[in-house]
Design a protein around this motif. Structure first.
Motif, PDB file in Angstrom:
ATOM      1  N   ALA A   8      52.097  37.178  59.775  1.00 51.06           N
ATOM      2  CA  ALA A   8      51.974  36.053  58.834  1.00 51.06           C
ATOM      3  C   ALA A   8      50.614  35.384  58.986  1.00 51.06           C
ATOM      4  O   ALA A   8      50.013  34.953  58.000  1.00 51.06           O
ATOM      5  N   GLN A   9      50.108  35.300  60.216  1.00 48.89           N
ATOM      6  CA  GLN A   9      48.790  34.697  60.448  1.00 48.89           C
ATOM      7  C   GLN A   9      47.690  35.532  59.790  1.00 48.89           C
ATOM      8  O   GLN A   9      46.792  34.978  59.151  1.00 48.89           O
ATOM      9  N   THR A  10      47.767  36.839  59.928  1.00 49.04           N
ATOM     10  CA  THR A  10      46.785  37.727  59.301  1.00 49.04           C
ATOM     11  C   THR A  10      46.844  37.591  57.779  1.00 49.04           C
ATOM     12  O   THR A  10      45.818  37.539  57.112  1.00 49.04           O
ATOM     13  N   LEU A  11      48.055  37.534  57.237  1.00 50.21           N
ATOM     14  CA  LEU A  11      48.226  37.400  55.787  1.00 50.21           C
ATOM     15  C   LEU A  11      47.658  36.083  55.280  1.00 50.21           C
ATOM     16  O   LEU A  11      47.167  36.003  54.153  1.00 50.21           O
ATOM     17  N   GLY A  12      47.700  35.044  56.121  1.00 50.65           N
ATOM     18  CA  GLY A  12      47.184  33.740  55.722  1.00 50.65           C
ATOM     19  C   GLY A  12      45.711  33.760  55.344  1.00 50.65           C
ATOM     20  O   GLY A  12      45.258  32.927  54.550  1.00 50.65           O
ATOM     21  N   ALA A  13      44.959  34.713  55.864  1.00 50.46           N
ATOM     22  CA  ALA A  13      43.534  34.815  55.519  1.00 50.46           C
ATOM     23  C   ALA A  13      43.327  35.132  54.037  1.00 50.46           C
ATOM     24  O   ALA A  13      42.289  34.792  53.462  1.00 50.46           O
ATOM     25  N   TYR A  14      44.313  35.754  53.412  1.00 53.41           N
ATOM     26  CA  TYR A  14      44.207  36.103  51.989  1.00 53.41           C
ATOM     27  C   TYR A  14      44.565  34.932  51.076  1.00 53.41           C
ATOM     28  O   TYR A  14      44.281  34.971  49.876  1.00 53.41           O
ATOM     29  N   ALA A  15      45.224  33.922  51.615  1.00 53.56           N
ATOM     30  CA  ALA A  15      45.701  32.799  50.800  1.00 53.56           C
ATOM     31  C   ALA A  15      44.534  32.115  50.101  1.00 53.56           C
ATOM     32  O   ALA A  15      43.492  31.872  50.701  1.00 53.56           O
ATOM     33  N   GLY A  16      44.733  31.837  48.822  1.00 54.98           N
ATOM     34  CA  GLY A  16      43.714  31.163  48.042  1.00 54.98           C
ATOM     35  C   GLY A  16      43.914  31.414  46.565  1.00 54.98           C
ATOM     36  O   GLY A  16      44.866  32.072  46.149  1.00 54.98           O
ATOM     37  N   THR A  17      43.004  30.896  45.779  1.00 57.47           N
ATOM     38  CA  THR A  17      43.043  31.035  44.329  1.00 57.47           C
ATOM     39  C   THR A  17      41.965  32.023  43.899  1.00 57.47           C
ATOM     40  O   THR A  17      40.810  31.903  44.313  1.00 57.47           O
ATOM     41  N   TYR A  18      42.355  32.981  43.083  1.00 57.96           N
ATOM     42  CA  TYR A  18      41.455  34.031  42.616  1.00 57.96           C
ATOM     43  C   TYR A  18      41.446  34.020  41.089  1.00 57.96           C
ATOM     44  O   TYR A  18      42.508  34.014  40.470  1.00 57.96           O
ATOM     45  N   GLU A  19      40.254  34.019  40.500  1.00 55.35           N
ATOM     46  CA  GLU A  19      40.124  33.912  39.043  1.00 55.35           C
ATOM     47  C   GLU A  19      39.404  35.110  38.465  1.00 55.35           C
ATOM     48  O   GLU A  19      38.423  35.594  39.033  1.00 55.35           O
ATOM     49  N   SER A  20      39.883  35.575  37.297  1.00 52.14           N
ATOM     50  CA  SER A  20      39.222  36.647  36.562  1.00 52.14           C
ATOM     51  C   SER A  20      38.775  36.134  35.206  1.00 52.14           C
ATOM     52  O   SER A  20      39.605  35.704  34.396  1.00 52.14           O
ATOM     53  N   VAL A  21      37.475  36.165  34.974  1.00 47.79           N
ATOM     54  CA  VAL A  21      36.935  35.784  33.673  1.00 47.79           C
ATOM     55  C   VAL A  21      37.348  36.820  32.629  1.00 47.79           C
ATOM     56  O   VAL A  21      37.726  36.478  31.512  1.00 47.79           O
ATOM     57  N   ASP A  22      37.319  38.098  33.014  1.00 45.10           N
ATOM     58  CA  ASP A  22      37.664  39.181  32.080  1.00 45.10           C
ATOM     59  C   ASP A  22      39.110  39.088  31.598  1.00 45.10           C
ATOM     60  O   ASP A  22      39.388  39.278  30.425  1.00 45.10           O
ATOM     61  N   ALA A  23      40.036  38.820  32.527  1.00 44.79           N
ATOM     62  CA  ALA A  23      41.457  38.752  32.171  1.00 44.79           C
ATOM     63  C   ALA A  23      41.893  37.345  31.780  1.00 44.79           C
ATOM     64  O   ALA A  23      43.036  37.155  31.363  1.00 44.79           O
ATOM     65  N   GLU A  24      40.991  36.362  31.943  1.00 45.35           N
ATOM     66  CA  GLU A  24      41.321  34.963  31.676  1.00 45.35           C
ATOM     67  C   GLU A  24      42.618  34.574  32.386  1.00 45.35           C
ATOM     68  O   GLU A  24      43.535  33.993  31.802  1.00 45.35           O
ATOM     69  N   ASP A  86      39.712  48.586  38.809  1.00 41.37           N
ATOM     70  CA  ASP A  86      38.852  47.587  39.436  1.00 41.37           C
ATOM     71  C   ASP A  86      38.666  46.324  38.603  1.00 41.37           C
ATOM     72  O   ASP A  86      37.549  45.900  38.335  1.00 41.37           O
ATOM     73  N   LEU A  87      39.784  45.698  38.206  1.00 39.14           N
ATOM     74  CA  LEU A  87      39.736  44.400  37.545  1.00 39.14           C
ATOM     75  C   LEU A  87      39.554  43.356  38.628  1.00 39.14           C
ATOM     76  O   LEU A  87      40.428  43.164  39.480  1.00 39.14           O
ATOM     77  N   ARG A  88      38.406  42.673  38.654  1.00 41.15           N
ATOM     78  CA  ARG A  88      38.050  41.764  39.733  1.00 41.15           C
ATOM     79  C   ARG A  88      38.500  40.332  39.497  1.00 41.15           C
ATOM     80  O   ARG A  88      38.390  39.807  38.395  1.00 41.15           O
ATOM     81  N   PHE A  89      38.987  39.735  40.576  1.00 44.96           N
ATOM     82  CA  PHE A  89      39.327  38.323  40.629  1.00 44.96           C
ATOM     83  C   PHE A  89      38.501  37.731  41.766  1.00 44.96           C
ATOM     84  O   PHE A  89      38.586  38.204  42.907  1.00 44.96           O
ATOM     85  N   ILE A  90      37.722  36.699  41.489  1.00 52.94           N
ATOM     86  CA  ILE A  90      36.839  36.067  42.474  1.00 52.94           C
ATOM     87  C   ILE A  90      37.578  34.875  43.094  1.00 52.94           C
ATOM     88  O   ILE A  90      38.174  34.056  42.382  1.00 52.94           O
ATOM     89  N   ARG A  91      37.492  34.762  44.409  1.00 42.38           N
ATOM     90  CA  ARG A  91      38.152  33.652  45.092  1.00 42.38           C
ATOM     91  C   ARG A  91      37.390  32.365  44.789  1.00 42.38           C
ATOM     92  O   ARG A  91      36.178  32.259  44.996  1.00 42.38           O
ATOM     93  N   SER A  92      38.116  31.377  44.283  1.00 44.84           N
ATOM     94  CA  SER A  92      37.480  30.105  43.928  1.00 44.84           C
ATOM     95  C   SER A  92      37.876  28.982  44.878  1.00 44.84           C
ATOM     96  O   SER A  92      37.184  27.969  44.933  1.00 44.84           O
TER      97      SER A  92
END
Length: 93
Positions: A8-24, A86-92
């Protein structure tokens, strides 16, 4: 490649908001009951199943790959499906 068994601690590193301009679209990664999930408004929750380091199965969404910066922090995620490569989502956050 060895199969992943993240804590669970390792998974916590992925936590966050990710946005894709292409997919809106905005996806929020969080750990729920020791498992990594992606949430999308208004009420979609997608359980992620570890495949190997930084790579997760996401059911109907396809495969999710987290990409890291030079310091090893997850900064993007990539969604891959049959018709999407490869649809990208950038962490914001």
């Amino acid at each position: 490649m060895a199969a992943a068994a993240p804590t669970a601690q390792t998974l916590g590193a992925y936590a966050g908001t990710y946005e894709s301009v292409d997919a809106e679209t905005v996806l929020t990664a969080s750990v729920d009951n020791g498992k990594l999930v992606l949430k999308r408004r208004p009420d979609t929750t997608i359980a992620l199943t570890p495949i190997y380091a930084d790579v997760f199965g996401a059911g109907g969404l396809g495969t999710v790959i987290f990409l890291r910066d030079a310091l090893g922090r997850p900064t993007e995620l990539s969604v891959r499906q049959d018709r999407v490569w490869d649809l990208r989502f950038i962490r914001s956050r």
